[in-house]
Design an enzyme around this catalytic site. Structure first.
Site, PDB file in Angstrom:
ATOM      1  N   LYS A  32       2.053  -3.222   7.358  1.00  0.00           N
ATOM      2  CA  LYS A  32       2.497  -3.427   5.974  1.00  0.00           C
ATOM      3  C   LYS A  32       3.831  -3.163   5.677  1.00  0.00           C
ATOM      4  O   LYS A  32       4.585  -3.805   4.991  1.00  0.00           O
ATOM      5  CB  LYS A  32       1.572  -2.758   5.327  1.00  0.00           C
ATOM      6  CG  LYS A  32       0.141  -3.198   5.238  1.00  0.00           C
ATOM      7  CD  LYS A  32      -0.101  -4.675   4.593  1.00  0.00           C
ATOM      8  CE  LYS A  32       0.026  -4.697   3.101  1.00  0.00           C
ATOM      9  NZ  LYS A  32      -0.122  -6.037   2.421  1.00  0.00           N
ATOM     10  N   TYR A  66      -1.753  -0.338  11.096  1.00  0.00           N
ATOM     11  CA  TYR A  66      -1.817  -1.107   9.791  1.00  0.00           C
ATOM     12  C   TYR A  66      -0.864  -0.781   8.766  1.00  0.00           C
ATOM     13  O   TYR A  66      -0.109  -1.797   8.320  1.00  0.00           O
ATOM     14  CB  TYR A  66      -3.361  -0.836   9.007  1.00  0.00           C
ATOM     15  CG  TYR A  66      -3.384  -0.959   7.438  1.00  0.00           C
ATOM     16  CD1 TYR A  66      -3.140  -2.341   7.045  1.00  0.00           C
ATOM     17  CD2 TYR A  66      -3.105  -0.132   6.690  1.00  0.00           C
ATOM     18  CE1 TYR A  66      -3.260  -2.526   5.651  1.00  0.00           C
ATOM     19  CE2 TYR A  66      -3.233  -0.177   5.283  1.00  0.00           C
ATOM     20  CZ  TYR A  66      -3.323  -1.588   4.952  1.00  0.00           C
ATOM     21  OH  TYR A  66      -3.339  -1.719   3.436  1.00  0.00           O
ATOM     22  N   THR A 124       0.813  -1.054   0.020  1.00  0.00           N
ATOM     23  CA  THR A 124      -0.052  -0.078  -0.024  1.00  0.00           C
ATOM     24  C   THR A 124       0.896   1.313  -0.071  1.00  0.00           C
ATOM     25  O   THR A 124       2.087   1.195   0.435  1.00  0.00           O
ATOM     26  CB  THR A 124      -0.554  -0.020   1.186  1.00  0.00           C
ATOM     27  OG1 THR A 124      -1.501   1.462   1.496  1.00  0.00           O
ATOM     28  CG2 THR A 124      -0.120  -0.413   2.456  1.00  0.00           C
ATOM     29  N   ASP A 125       0.204   2.310  -0.479  1.00  0.00           N
ATOM     30  CA  ASP A 125       0.990   3.634  -0.297  1.00  0.00           C
ATOM     31  C   ASP A 125       0.984   4.117   1.003  1.00  0.00           C
ATOM     32  O   ASP A 125       1.654   5.081   1.352  1.00  0.00           O
ATOM     33  CB  ASP A 125       0.391   4.616  -1.147  1.00  0.00           C
ATOM     34  CG  ASP A 125      -1.111   4.691  -0.999  1.00  0.00           C
ATOM     35  OD1 ASP A 125      -1.719   4.299  -0.022  1.00  0.00           O
ATOM     36  OD2 ASP A 125      -1.955   5.996  -1.524  1.00  0.00           O
ATOM     37  N   GLU A 126       0.204   3.613   2.001  1.00  0.00           N
ATOM     38  CA  GLU A 126       0.082   4.108   3.453  1.00  0.00           C
ATOM     39  C   GLU A 126       1.323   3.811   4.035  1.00  0.00           C
ATOM     40  O   GLU A 126       1.792   4.477   5.200  1.00  0.00           O
ATOM     41  CB  GLU A 126      -0.774   3.474   4.207  1.00  0.00           C
ATOM     42  CG  GLU A 126      -2.072   3.786   3.370  1.00  0.00           C
ATOM     43  CD  GLU A 126      -3.681   3.261   4.129  1.00  0.00           C
ATOM     44  OE1 GLU A 126      -3.449   3.231   5.324  1.00  0.00           O
ATOM     45  OE2 GLU A 126      -4.517   3.186   3.628  1.00  0.00           O
TER      46      GLU A 126
HETATM   47  P1  NAD Z   1      -9.310  -7.612   2.260  1.00  0.00           P
HETATM   48  O1  NAD Z   1      -9.478  -6.925   3.860  1.00  0.00           O
HETATM   49  O2  NAD Z   1     -10.673  -7.059   1.500  1.00  0.00           O
HETATM   50  O3  NAD Z   1      -9.125  -8.733   2.071  1.00  0.00           O
HETATM   51  C1  NAD Z   1      -8.110  -9.653   2.721  1.00  0.00           C
HETATM   52  C2  NAD Z   1      -8.408 -10.922   2.376  1.00  0.00           C
HETATM   53  O4  NAD Z   1      -7.182 -11.726   3.033  1.00  0.00           O
HETATM   54  C3  NAD Z   1      -9.464 -11.569   3.065  1.00  0.00           C
HETATM   55  O5  NAD Z   1     -10.117 -12.381   2.115  1.00  0.00           O
HETATM   56  C4  NAD Z   1      -9.083 -12.320   4.197  1.00  0.00           C
HETATM   57  O6  NAD Z   1      -9.831 -13.674   4.520  1.00  0.00           O
HETATM   58  C5  NAD Z   1      -7.639 -12.854   3.900  1.00  0.00           C
HETATM   59  N1  NAD Z   1      -6.836 -13.180   4.948  1.00  0.00           N
HETATM   60  C6  NAD Z   1      -6.651 -12.354   5.998  1.00  0.00           C
HETATM   61  N2  NAD Z   1      -5.537 -12.685   6.851  1.00  0.00           N
HETATM   62  C7  NAD Z   1      -5.380 -14.000   6.339  1.00  0.00           C
HETATM   63  C8  NAD Z   1      -4.340 -15.091   6.669  1.00  0.00           C
HETATM   64  N3  NAD Z   1      -3.864 -14.838   7.923  1.00  0.00           N
HETATM   65  N4  NAD Z   1      -4.267 -16.063   5.853  1.00  0.00           N
HETATM   66  C9  NAD Z   1      -4.860 -16.145   4.635  1.00  0.00           C
HETATM   67  N5  NAD Z   1      -5.611 -15.232   4.493  1.00  0.00           N
HETATM   68  C10 NAD Z   1      -5.880 -14.186   5.094  1.00  0.00           C
HETATM   69  O7  NAD Z   1      -8.150  -6.725   1.785  1.00  0.00           O
HETATM   70  P2  NAD Z   1      -8.158  -6.084   0.138  1.00  0.00           P
HETATM   71  O8  NAD Z   1      -8.458  -4.410   0.220  1.00  0.00           O
HETATM   72  O9  NAD Z   1      -8.610  -6.791  -0.735  1.00  0.00           O
HETATM   73  O10 NAD Z   1      -6.378  -5.709   0.138  1.00  0.00           O
HETATM   74  C11 NAD Z   1      -5.486  -6.766  -0.363  1.00  0.00           C
HETATM   75  C12 NAD Z   1      -4.081  -6.430  -0.181  1.00  0.00           C
HETATM   76  O11 NAD Z   1      -3.942  -5.270  -0.784  1.00  0.00           O
HETATM   77  C13 NAD Z   1      -3.793  -6.333   1.302  1.00  0.00           C
HETATM   78  O12 NAD Z   1      -2.586  -6.708   1.333  1.00  0.00           O
HETATM   79  C14 NAD Z   1      -3.762  -4.688   1.437  1.00  0.00           C
HETATM   80  O13 NAD Z   1      -2.575  -4.268   2.081  1.00  0.00           O
HETATM   81  C15 NAD Z   1      -3.363  -4.253  -0.013  1.00  0.00           C
HETATM   82  N6  NAD Z   1      -3.917  -2.981  -0.419  1.00  0.00           N
HETATM   83  C16 NAD Z   1      -5.158  -2.711  -0.402  1.00  0.00           C
HETATM   84  C17 NAD Z   1      -5.725  -1.506  -0.670  1.00  0.00           C
HETATM   85  C18 NAD Z   1      -7.019  -1.019  -0.676  1.00  0.00           C
HETATM   86  O14 NAD Z   1      -7.439   0.170  -0.994  1.00  0.00           O
HETATM   87  N7  NAD Z   1      -7.928  -2.014  -0.407  1.00  0.00           N
HETATM   88  C19 NAD Z   1      -4.831  -0.462  -1.310  1.00  0.00           C
HETATM   89  C20 NAD Z   1      -3.397  -0.691  -1.407  1.00  0.00           C
HETATM   90  C21 NAD Z   1      -3.085  -2.166  -1.054  1.00  0.00           C
HETATM   91  P1  TYD Z   2     -10.737   3.946   4.272  1.00  0.00           P
HETATM   92  O1  TYD Z   2     -11.734   3.384   3.236  1.00  0.00           O
HETATM   93  O2  TYD Z   2     -10.868   3.128   5.644  1.00  0.00           O
HETATM   94  O3  TYD Z   2      -9.444   3.558   3.726  1.00  0.00           O
HETATM   95  P2  TYD Z   2      -7.945   4.121   4.122  1.00  0.00           P
HETATM   96  O4  TYD Z   2      -8.099   4.611   5.607  1.00  0.00           O
HETATM   97  O5  TYD Z   2      -7.126   3.058   4.097  1.00  0.00           O
HETATM   98  O6  TYD Z   2      -7.503   5.329   3.479  1.00  0.00           O
HETATM   99  O7  TYD Z   2     -11.042   5.300   4.307  1.00  0.00           O
HETATM  100  C1  TYD Z   2     -10.824   6.269   3.509  1.00  0.00           C
HETATM  101  C2  TYD Z   2     -10.757   7.692   3.868  1.00  0.00           C
HETATM  102  O8  TYD Z   2     -12.136   7.827   4.179  1.00  0.00           O
HETATM  103  C3  TYD Z   2     -10.071   7.619   4.871  1.00  0.00           C
HETATM  104  O9  TYD Z   2      -9.545   9.119   5.268  1.00  0.00           O
HETATM  105  C4  TYD Z   2     -10.946   7.776   6.245  1.00  0.00           C
HETATM  106  C5  TYD Z   2     -12.141   8.355   5.664  1.00  0.00           C
HETATM  107  N1  TYD Z   2     -13.760   7.556   6.238  1.00  0.00           N
HETATM  108  C6  TYD Z   2     -14.582   8.509   6.789  1.00  0.00           C
HETATM  109  O10 TYD Z   2     -14.443   9.641   6.422  1.00  0.00           O
HETATM  110  N2  TYD Z   2     -15.836   7.948   7.154  1.00  0.00           N
HETATM  111  C7  TYD Z   2     -15.728   6.368   7.196  1.00  0.00           C
HETATM  112  O11 TYD Z   2     -16.824   5.848   7.733  1.00  0.00           O
HETATM  113  C8  TYD Z   2     -14.563   5.969   6.712  1.00  0.00           C
HETATM  114  C9  TYD Z   2     -14.997   4.278   6.820  1.00  0.00           C
HETATM  115  C10 TYD Z   2     -13.375   6.352   6.308  1.00  0.00           C
END
Ligand code: NAD
Ligand code: TYD
Length: 361
Positions: free
Chosen positions: A162, A158, A132-134
């Site tokens: 990561k 988080y 992630t960019d975070e």
């Molecule tokens: P998500 O929470 O929707 O899905 C995570 C999946 O991993 C789930 O299906 C969960 O059951 C599984 N999981 C959790 N712990 C596990 C374990 N110990 N063993 C096996 N499976 C396990 O997350 P996402 O949004 O799909 O993100 C996927 C990846 O991309 C993550 O690594 C996250 O850090 C990264 N990412 C997410 C975003 C975003 O905006 N959602 C952006 C950049 C990077």
């Molecule tokens: P989120 O979807 O949790 O992603 P991340 O924290 O990983 O960026 O949140 C996106 C942005 O929206 C973040 O700045 C927090 C904000 N947010 C709200 O304002 N209200 C909400 O109920 C949630 C879940 C997030």
């Protein structure tokens, strides 16, 4: 074949669906099925012999060792993680377990398997780590966007977990020669997104007539990418990324949260107008800010674009319209993922057991 972890989650699920639609190569999908994992997302693959689902923890060495030996994948793509910042603030332990310890154990299993491969298979093998960019921390309004050489300055449990996993992946390449590539992506949105993250939560709450909880002043900026564009970037990096390198993935689409929420409301006003003629925007409620809330993320994706020729297919306007339409068309998916565990979380985060209730300032 390839082995994917976390393929029942939001991005992993989209990746598995796209992969099987676009290539003839099979997928072993290893997912623990935490609250965030939904097999519902993969029902269209029922009976597809190219998809082998295994419910397991990435930290379970015995299972991962067995799967690697049995299926002999040419690549592992690691999506599995605890991924929700707010949950990491309430309970960081699971984040350390899966994102740090789990990634470590997965790397060890993969290293053991990889070191036993024939020379050509060893050379062709890839471990792609999805991050992630975070990990780069927070930007001021005038800072340039994150490049791959930015310092790691994670601020939440988080992002710290990561960041730790990224460092482990880097070290397994540097020390053991494991052929790794890492992607650091901005915020994703799109189909199958669990409705506790900003965009799906707003859609689901709006339709249910509930408050739309905007943290703080709503002026935090995120850089949004349609999930299928993230999946195409991962496929491209898997195919041609340079070993040991990291690639930032983003859509050049920075927007303050309040603008995102207003856009979602405007689309719903158009696509599913309220019977009383008022706008969904009247449901917007400002609530207490997230502790340590990062102000701004922005991704500079020029390395990926220049080296590997990747470009996103969707603009924010086309992607968000598709997303809102998808949620309107798939109420059953939403209803099925709103389990008891989901309702418990909503009660803890927003107070009083009601989704989106205003919290005390
Ligand atoms: P998500 O929470 O929707 O899905 C995570 C999946 O991993 C789930 O299906 C969960 O059951 C599984 N999981 C959790 N712990 C596990 C374990 N110990 N063993 C096996 N499976 C396990 O997350 P996402 O949004 O799909 O993100 C996927 C990846 O991309 C993550 O690594 C996250 O850090 C990264 N990412 C997410 C975003 C975003 O905006 N959602 C952006 C950049 C990077
Ligand atoms: P989120 O979807 O949790 O992603 P991340 O924290 O990983 O960026 O949140 C996106 C942005 O929206 C973040 O700045 C927090 C904000 N947010 C709200 O304002 N209200 C909400 O109920 C949630 C879940 C997030």
């Amino acid at each position: 074949m390839i082995l994917v972890t976390g393929g029942a989650g939001f991005i992993g699920g989209n990746f598995v669906l796209d992969w099987l639609a676009q290539s003839g190569e099979s997928v072993v999908n290893v997912d623990k099925l935490t609250y965030a994992g939904n097999l519902e997302t993969l029902t269209s693959l029922d009976g597809n012999p190219g998809h082998i689902f295994v419910q397991a923890d990435i930290g379970d060495r015995a299972v991962i060792d067995r799967l690697l030996v049995t299926h002999r994948p040419r690549a592992v793509v690691n999506f599995a993680a605890e991924s929700h910042v707010d949950r990491s603030i309430h309970g960081p332990e699971d984040f350390i377990q899966t994102n740090v310890l789990g990634t470590f154990r997965l790397l060890e299993a993969v290293r053991h398997y990889w070191s036993g491969l024939s020379a050509p298979d060893k050379e062709a093998f890839r471990f792609l780590h999805v991050s992630t960019d975070e990990v780069y921390g927070s930007l001021s309004s005038t800072d340039p966007a994150f490049t791959e050489t930015n310092r790691y300055e994670p601020n939440s449990p988080y992002s710290a977990s990561k960041a730790a996993s990224d460092h482990l992946v880097r070290a397994w390449h540097h020390t053991y020669g494991l052929p790794v590539v890492t992607t650091n992506c901005s915020n994703n949105y799109g189909p199958y997104h669990f409705p506790e993250k900003l965009i799906p939560l707003m859609i689901v709450n709006a339709l249910a007539g509930k408050p739309l909880p905007v943290y703080g002043d709503g002026m935090q900026i995120r850089d949004w990418l349609y999930v299928k564009d993230h999946c195409s970037a991962i496929r491209r990096v898997l195919e041609a990324g340079r070993l040991g390198e990291t690639y930032n993935v983003g859509g050049w689409n920075e927007k303050p949260n309040i603008e995102i929420v207003r856009t979602v409301c405007a689309l719903l006003d158009e696509l599913r107008p309220k019977a009383d003629g008022t706008s969904y925007a009247t449901q917007i409620t400002y609530v207490t800010d997230r502790p340590g809330h990062d102000r701004r993320y922005a991704i500079d994706a020029r390395k990926l674009e220049a080296e590997l020729g990747w470009k996103p297919a969707e603009t924010f306007e086309t992607g968000i319209r598709k997303t809102v339409q998808w949620y309107l068309d798939n109420p059953n998916w939403v209803a099925n993922v709103q389990s008891g565990a989901y309702r418990e979380w909503v009660g803890k985060q927003y107070g009083g057991g009601t989704q989106g209730a205003e919290r005390a300032a």
